[in-house]
Design a protein around this motif. Structure first.
Motif, short mmCIF file in Angstrom:
data_model
loop_
_atom_site.label_atom_id
_atom_site.label_comp_id
_atom_site.label_asym_id
_atom_site.label_seq_id
_atom_site.Cartn_x
_atom_site.Cartn_y
_atom_site.Cartn_z
N PHE A 108 0.86 -1.18 0.00
CA PHE A 108 0.00 0.00 0.00
C PHE A 108 0.89 1.23 0.00
N LEU A 109 0.71 2.08 -1.00
CA LEU A 109 1.50 3.31 -1.14
C LEU A 109 3.00 3.01 -1.15
N GLY A 110 3.35 1.89 -1.81
CA GLY A 110 4.76 1.56 -1.99
C GLY A 110 5.43 0.94 -0.78
N HIS A 111 4.65 0.53 0.22
CA HIS A 111 5.20 -0.06 1.44
C HIS A 111 4.51 -1.37 1.77
N LYS A 112 5.24 -2.28 2.41
CA LYS A 112 4.66 -3.52 2.87
C LYS A 112 3.82 -3.24 4.12
N VAL A 113 2.59 -3.71 4.09
CA VAL A 113 1.64 -3.45 5.18
C VAL A 113 0.96 -4.76 5.57
N ILE A 114 0.83 -4.99 6.87
CA ILE A 114 0.14 -6.17 7.37
C ILE A 114 -1.34 -5.84 7.59
#
Length: 244
Positions: free
Chosen positions: A182-188
């Motif tokens: 999400f938005l270029g970042h890894k998100v849990i």
């Protein structure tokens, strides 16, 4: 897992460019439906869990709420909420939603927008909400729809030219962790079925009043043309419930 991705500088800057961040609730595709699911705020005590920029806290106060408290894990979000509502009497607390502690039956309305898909033990949070809510009080929330969270990729299938073919749904019954981008970042995030979400609400001592799988309004689609693809699958599920 108490994940604080919103305090990452790059992530927060990218989030700040989204329409709902720039223009507030009227640029949120689901708001035209969500606001009609909300109860009367006049003279009510309100708690907003995952308050973000403070837009819903501000709305509650403008609608006549007596006391409004916003909670968010992110310091950057809390700072932004305070900036956006500096002319209003709203309390903000930086803490994980999982750690909230308030007086029994302190609130008339407890609200949450697009936060619960980040929460691992949703049943624990819902039971706390029931404890802090007055009998007959309102619990209203939105979260990412299980159709949206079932696959970690959370993206369309596309042809060789990049045209959107369809939205894939797979491993729907396999609830649990999804590591997405999400938005270029890894998100849990945490995937749950529709039945699991609603049964958790019911088992926590609430009566479900209304459910919505909102689609963007014609006005929003006209303003943001990419929103037309949100008509092809649900992205959010919204629930209005009352404490028994």
């Amino acid at each position: 897992m108490k994940q604080n991705i919103y305090d990452d500088i790059d992530f927060f800057e990218n989030y700040g460019k989204m329409p709902r961040s720039v223009d507030g609730l009227n640029s949120a595709g689901e708001w035209h439906v969500l606001k009609n699911m909300l109860p009367d705020f006049q003279d009510k005590n309100v708690l907003d869990l995952g308050c973000g920029y403070g837009w819903h806290c501000i709305y509650a106060k403008e609608q006549g709420a007596k006391n409004v408290i916003g909670v968010d894990l992110s310091k950057k979000m809390i700072d932004k909420a305070k900036e956006n509502s500096k002319e209003l009497s709203i309390e903000y607390y930086q803490m994980p939603v999982e750690d909230i502690e308030f007086e029994n039956e302190q609130f008339d309305i407890i609200f949450s927008s697009l936060t619960f898909h980040y929460i691992q033990n949703l049943d624990v949070v819902f039971r706390k909400i029931n404890k802090f809510l007055k009998k007959g009080g309102s619990f209203v929330f939105s979260m990412e729809h299980p159709v949206f969270t079932s696959k970690p990729e959370q993206d369309w299938f596309k042809d060789e030219k990049g045209n959107l073919l369809h939205w894939p749904v797979d491993n729907y019954q396999d609830e649990g962790v999804r590591q997405t981008n999400f938005l270029g970042h890894k998100v849990i995030k945490y995937h749950r079925t529709v039945a699991s979400i609603l049964n958790t609400v019911i088992e926590s001592g609430f009566a479900v009043k209304q459910i919505s799988e909102p689609k963007p309004s014609e006005e929003i689609i006209e303003k943001y043309s990419a929103m037309k693809d949100e008509l092809r699958r649900p992205i959010f599920i919204m629930v209005s419930a009352g404490k028994l």
